[in-house]
Scaffold this active site. Sequence first.
Site, PDB file in Angstrom:
ATOM      1  CE  LYS A   1      11.214  20.976 -11.265  1.00 36.53           C
ATOM      2  NZ  LYS A   1      10.582  20.072 -10.304  1.00 36.53           N
TER       3      LYS A   1
ATOM      4  CB  SER B   1      12.644  23.697 -15.103  1.00 39.12           C
ATOM      5  OG  SER B   1      11.929  24.911 -15.074  1.00 39.12           O
TER       6      SER B   1
ATOM      7  CG  HIS C   1      -1.687  -1.235   1.435  1.00 44.73           C
ATOM      8  ND1 HIS C   1      -2.951  -1.459   0.944  1.00 44.73           N
ATOM      9  CD2 HIS C   1      -1.318  -2.378   2.074  1.00 44.73           C
ATOM     10  CE1 HIS C   1      -3.341  -2.677   1.292  1.00 44.73           C
ATOM     11  NE2 HIS C   1      -2.369  -3.260   1.964  1.00 44.73           N
TER      12      HIS C   1
ATOM     13  CD  GLU D   1       8.076  13.256 -15.376  1.00 45.70           C
ATOM     14  OE1 GLU D   1       7.742  14.054 -16.268  1.00 45.70           O
ATOM     15  OE2 GLU D   1       8.718  13.609 -14.371  1.00 45.70           O
TER      16      GLU D   1
END
Length: 459
Positions: free
Chosen positions: A288, A282, A160, A295
């Site tokens: 960043k 970024s 979980h 992704e």
Amino acid sequence: MSSSKTLVGPIDEDVLRFTAGKDPQLDVALLDADCIGTAAHVTMLQSLPLKPALLSAAERDAVVTALVEIMRLGRRGQFHITLSDQDVHLAVERMLTQRLGDVGKRIHTARSRNDQVAVDMRLFVKEQLLGTFDELLDLSGALLSFARRHKMWPMVGRTHMQPAMPSSVGVWASAHAESLLDDALVLRNAYELNDRSPLGSAAGYGVPLPIDRKLTARLLGFSGPIHNVLYASNTRGKCESIVLSALSQIMLSLSRLAEDVILYSMPEFGYFQLPPELCTGSSIMPQKKNPDVLELVRAKTSRVLAGTFAVTSILNSLPGGYNRDLQEVKEPAMEGVAATRSCLRILSRLMKALRADKPALTAAFKPDVYAADRALELVSEGRPFREAYEEVRNNLESLRPYDSAQAIARKQHYGAPGGLDLAVAAGRTRETKEFAGRERRRYYGAISKLLGVRYPHLA
Ligand code: ARG
């Protein structure tokens, strides 16, 4: 209303554009396969004991030489499919006729484009899957070596997503490797189903000439022909759907790996550090280092799943025999293999450069991770498990921390952190590698023999 002259008669301009769809672009990828299929077909035609002969030996050789030339044009980016060609099949026939005159007009004897596109897709997919096996094994190898390097490094096991029990980086990384090795088994099944020749089904019902389907299957390096001509035709789409389902399994493994790595490399976890060269920045936030690669693996997984669904939906309720609907399975099939292979390759690079942080991994072990271990300790002192469980649950705040390294070393049984036998996965890797190597030699050997030059180099 204007119509275009094509090899198969005049076609209304709008209809031509609509029905050709993306074929003039997509079919460029099928050039090798189409030429190879034609080489096998003319070799078989020439071998038939017919009088007059369909093709002489010299004519057969001239066709194959011209086909190799056309494949070389493709290698240089000089092969183009025009709209009036519609597809690779008629483009190659046009070029052969331009080069060889009347002989070019004989090559389509006893076959149809349905035949051609079915065999082209199977040859294309076969080459792609041979590459996929290598790339999959490279990634599972990288995961296994990550597991080996950090075998007994403590890592909180989660259910979980909550801390659950002591585990190890070795267990985490080799779980992903084993998943891919199972996917390789599924892929192998898809490979074997794909490895059969539909050629000679013609429009799906055979021809009144004694063509030799076993010979063309052998010349093309297939394991054999698909027996029933109608079924051979009906396997179009079905074959792509099986291959895409296998690729979907790989992608599901990759997206789970990607998600784990995104999560565990967040500063809040800090278990892993992404290789900076595989991150992107970024445009506004100078600090960043984003996991865009991971992704996109997640998103590409969705696209491969969607492509699989597109193909099965096209097949649903489709009547037997060729229907033009089948043209639409080409794009999702091609995209599916390309996406899967690119994800395998980039994740291999990422896994080879990923760093683990032992202090961060160890710091995540809070005392309650040892709750189940403590209950089992009481069991070893003779207490019934349910009683021990209750006692630990009622005294969670007084659980004392264990040594995480010792805790995982105590789990010694088969497949647990201290009993992890990485040789099992290494053996499966070796076996799959041998299979892919054998198939590669068999396939490229057969095609080189057929063309009379070394394939794929064409030297
Ligand atoms: N481009 C077509 C396809 O992918 C080739 C076969 C065309 N056959 C036909 N009977 N119109 O399906």
